[in-house]
Design a protein around this motif. Structure first.
Motif, PDB file in Angstrom:
ATOM      1  N   LEU A   1      -3.789   4.416  12.321  1.00 22.79           N
ATOM      2  CA  LEU A   1      -3.836   3.473  11.200  1.00 22.79           C
ATOM      3  C   LEU A   1      -3.837   2.030  11.724  1.00 22.79           C
ATOM      4  O   LEU A   1      -4.614   1.188  11.257  1.00 22.79           O
ATOM      5  CB  LEU A   1      -2.650   3.705  10.249  1.00 22.79           C
ATOM      6  CG  LEU A   1      -2.624   2.822   9.000  1.00 22.79           C
ATOM      7  CD1 LEU A   1      -3.899   2.990   8.161  1.00 22.79           C
ATOM      8  CD2 LEU A   1      -1.414   3.129   8.137  1.00 22.79           C
TER       9      LEU A   1
ATOM     10  N   ASN B   1       0.101   9.812   3.672  1.00 18.99           N
ATOM     11  CA  ASN B   1      -1.108   8.988   3.896  1.00 18.99           C
ATOM     12  C   ASN B   1      -0.754   7.571   4.335  1.00 18.99           C
ATOM     13  O   ASN B   1      -1.602   6.846   4.834  1.00 18.99           O
ATOM     14  CB  ASN B   1      -1.924   8.873   2.595  1.00 18.99           C
ATOM     15  CG  ASN B   1      -2.405  10.219   2.129  1.00 18.99           C
ATOM     16  OD1 ASN B   1      -2.789  11.050   2.948  1.00 18.99           O
ATOM     17  ND2 ASN B   1      -2.357  10.455   0.815  1.00 18.99           N
ATOM     18  N   TYR B   2       0.476   7.181   4.094  1.00 17.53           N
ATOM     19  CA  TYR B   2       0.892   5.799   4.383  1.00 17.53           C
ATOM     20  C   TYR B   2       1.779   5.715   5.625  1.00 17.53           C
ATOM     21  O   TYR B   2       2.355   4.671   5.916  1.00 17.53           O
ATOM     22  CB  TYR B   2       1.606   5.209   3.151  1.00 17.53           C
ATOM     23  CG  TYR B   2       0.696   5.223   1.953  1.00 17.53           C
ATOM     24  CD1 TYR B   2      -0.211   4.196   1.732  1.00 17.53           C
ATOM     25  CD2 TYR B   2       0.675   6.323   1.086  1.00 17.53           C
ATOM     26  CE1 TYR B   2      -1.084   4.233   0.664  1.00 17.53           C
ATOM     27  CE2 TYR B   2      -0.201   6.376   0.022  1.00 17.53           C
ATOM     28  CZ  TYR B   2      -1.085   5.326  -0.190  1.00 17.53           C
ATOM     29  OH  TYR B   2      -1.973   5.372  -1.236  1.00 17.53           O
ATOM     30  N   ARG B   3       1.862   6.842   6.337  1.00 20.23           N
ATOM     31  CA  ARG B   3       2.655   6.855   7.576  1.00 20.23           C
ATOM     32  C   ARG B   3       2.012   5.891   8.580  1.00 20.23           C
ATOM     33  O   ARG B   3       0.785   5.851   8.730  1.00 20.23           O
ATOM     34  CB  ARG B   3       2.663   8.271   8.150  1.00 20.23           C
ATOM     35  CG  ARG B   3       3.395   8.405   9.475  1.00 20.23           C
ATOM     36  CD  ARG B   3       3.504   9.866   9.876  1.00 20.23           C
ATOM     37  NE  ARG B   3       4.231  10.609   8.855  1.00 20.23           N
ATOM     38  CZ  ARG B   3       3.861  11.809   8.365  1.00 20.23           C
ATOM     39  NH1 ARG B   3       2.790  12.423   8.838  1.00 20.23           N
ATOM     40  NH2 ARG B   3       4.574  12.389   7.422  1.00 20.23           N
TER      41      ARG B   3
ATOM     42  N   ASN C   1      -5.519   2.014  -0.738  1.00 18.31           N
ATOM     43  CA  ASN C   1      -6.071   2.631   0.481  1.00 18.31           C
ATOM     44  C   ASN C   1      -5.432   1.989   1.718  1.00 18.31           C
ATOM     45  O   ASN C   1      -5.668   0.814   2.006  1.00 18.31           O
ATOM     46  CB  ASN C   1      -7.586   2.432   0.484  1.00 18.31           C
ATOM     47  CG  ASN C   1      -8.229   3.088   1.695  1.00 18.31           C
ATOM     48  OD1 ASN C   1      -7.576   3.318   2.712  1.00 18.31           O
ATOM     49  ND2 ASN C   1      -9.511   3.392   1.578  1.00 18.31           N
TER      50      ASN C   1
ATOM     51  N   ASN D   1       4.365  14.538   0.644  1.00 17.79           N
ATOM     52  CA  ASN D   1       2.969  14.786   1.011  1.00 17.79           C
ATOM     53  C   ASN D   1       2.086  13.588   0.650  1.00 17.79           C
ATOM     54  O   ASN D   1       1.233  13.175   1.432  1.00 17.79           O
ATOM     55  CB  ASN D   1       2.428  16.042   0.313  1.00 17.79           C
ATOM     56  CG  ASN D   1       3.056  17.287   0.921  1.00 17.79           C
ATOM     57  OD1 ASN D   1       3.605  17.240   2.024  1.00 17.79           O
ATOM     58  ND2 ASN D   1       3.001  18.403   0.203  1.00 17.79           N
ATOM     59  N   ASN D   2       2.314  13.012  -0.536  1.00 24.99           N
ATOM     60  CA  ASN D   2       1.517  11.832  -0.933  1.00 24.99           C
ATOM     61  C   ASN D   2       1.802  10.647  -0.027  1.00 24.99           C
ATOM     62  O   ASN D   2       0.907   9.886   0.351  1.00 24.99           O
ATOM     63  CB  ASN D   2       1.847  11.413  -2.372  1.00 24.99           C
ATOM     64  CG  ASN D   2       1.301  12.399  -3.371  1.00 24.99           C
ATOM     65  OD1 ASN D   2       0.361  13.133  -3.058  1.00 24.99           O
ATOM     66  ND2 ASN D   2       1.892  12.440  -4.551  1.00 24.99           N
TER      67      ASN D   2
ATOM     68  N   SER E   1       0.847  -1.188   0.000  1.00 25.42           N
ATOM     69  CA  SER E   1       0.000   0.000   0.000  1.00 25.42           C
ATOM     70  C   SER E   1       0.887   1.244   0.000  1.00 25.42           C
ATOM     71  O   SER E   1       1.598   1.499   0.978  1.00 25.42           O
ATOM     72  CB  SER E   1      -0.913  -0.031   1.237  1.00 25.42           C
ATOM     73  OG  SER E   1      -1.883   0.981   1.140  1.00 25.42           O
TER      74      SER E   1
END
Ligand code: CP
Ligand code: NVA
Length: 310
Positions: free
Chosen positions: A254, A247-249, A213, A243-244, A185
């Motif tokens: 999460l 979302n995967y941090r 996602n 920045n993109n 992801s």
């Protein structure tokens, strides 16, 4: 035949399992089992392990040094700036010298091809201590860590977040060998290379999926893994990419979308606040320090396998 430890897709899964089993006993011995310790403390007697690193390392160098010393062997640290390799001597000639003077060699190199050139010319076992494309010692230690906490990894779901890299490539090799599933992801730009995807297609297509996602990706995960977005051989990323990737941090939020018993791994070094939130390191799901300790135990068994002692 020389037992090189180059990549996890080239070693028979039976041998990978034998290394993992041996590492379990080795760890018990290191943690105070005197009877077991008796079997291991001198098994590298009269051997010299060379360490040649083109890139920086904290864990790999130290864990190999300690592993060798604890098994009764000795170390030769070969400094890249103090030898002729690449500055007046061929790789083949250098490799011949290593084969004369050493018993085993751990290499951390940029180019994977160079690792294979060493292996082709070497009469002593070569261990891959990381290249731009792979990090098999790390991943075998990660699998050991997962299995000692949660049991057999077969059929489990491993989610890789962020940027596809050398560590993920070794995870993919391991997934094929040991039959577990991997979900990637991350932004499209950072997906596994065509070469990696082709390898999976040709070997075991069902083990790998891409889920853009991250919340959907981590559902039902047994293990969540990430690594620095910028590896040692990579160029810095522009702000738009960072920045993109944000979302995967990996954050506690999460992980809350995953199973309660999910584990989180990071091979370290980490860029805290980038690929992983600072507070994850105090979270009980994070086993990064256990992974680091297990590097030493598993590498003792890798050394033993390379030398035909398993
Ligand atoms: N995880 C790992 O290989 O760390 P080093 O780069 O410090 O060796
Ligand atoms: N992917 C990272 C791993 C470091 C252990 C790198 O190659 O820099």
């Amino acid at each position: 035949m020389v037992n090189h430890f180059l990549n996890l897709n080239e070693i028979d899964p039976k041998n990978l399992k034998a290394i993992l089993d041996d590492a379990g006993k080795i760890k018990k011995a290191a943690h105070g089992d005197a009877v077991l310790n008796e079997n291991y403390s001198n098994c590298l007697d009269n051997t010299i392990t060379g360490l040649l690193f083109e890139k920086p390392s904290t864990r790999t160098r130290l864990s190999f040094e300690v592993a060798v010393l604890k098994l009764g062997g000795t170390i030769s640290n070969i400094r890249k700036d103090e030898i002729h390799l690449g500055q007046g001597e061929t790789l083949q000639d250098t490799s011949s010298m290593f084969s004369i003077f050493l018993d085993i060699l751990v290499l951390r190199l940029y180019e994977e091809e160079k690792l294979y050139e060493f292996a082709r010319t070497s009469k002593i076992p070569i261990i891959n201590g990381l290249t731009n494309e792979s990090h098999p010692c790390q991943v075998l230690a990660d699998i050991f860590t997962f299995q000692e906490i949660r049991g057999d990894i077969t059929g489990k779901k491993v989610v890789w977040l962020g940027v596809a890299n050398n560590v993920l490539q070794s995870f993919l090799h391991a997934a094929v060998a040991l039959k577990f599933n991997i979900v990637f992801s991350g932004p499209t730009k950072f997906q596994p290379s065509e070469k990696m995807l082709e390898y999976i297609q040709n070997h075991y297509p069902n083990i790998f999926t891409i889920e853009p996602n991250p919340i959907v990706a981590v559902e039902d995960a047994d293990l969540v893994v990430t690594d620095k977005w910028v590896s040692m051989h990579d160029n810095q990323l522009p702000k738009s990419d960072l920045n993109n990737l944000a979302n995967y941090r990996v954050t506690k939020k999460l992980l809350s979308f995953s199973k309660s018993e999910v584990l989180f791994m990071h091979c370290l070094p980490a860029d805290r606040g980038q690929e992983v939130a600072q507070d994850i390191f105090g979270d009980e799901r994070c086993v990064a320090l256990q992974e680091a300790e297990n590097r030493m135990h598993v590498q003792k068994s890798i050394l033993r396998w390379c030398l035909g002692l398993l």
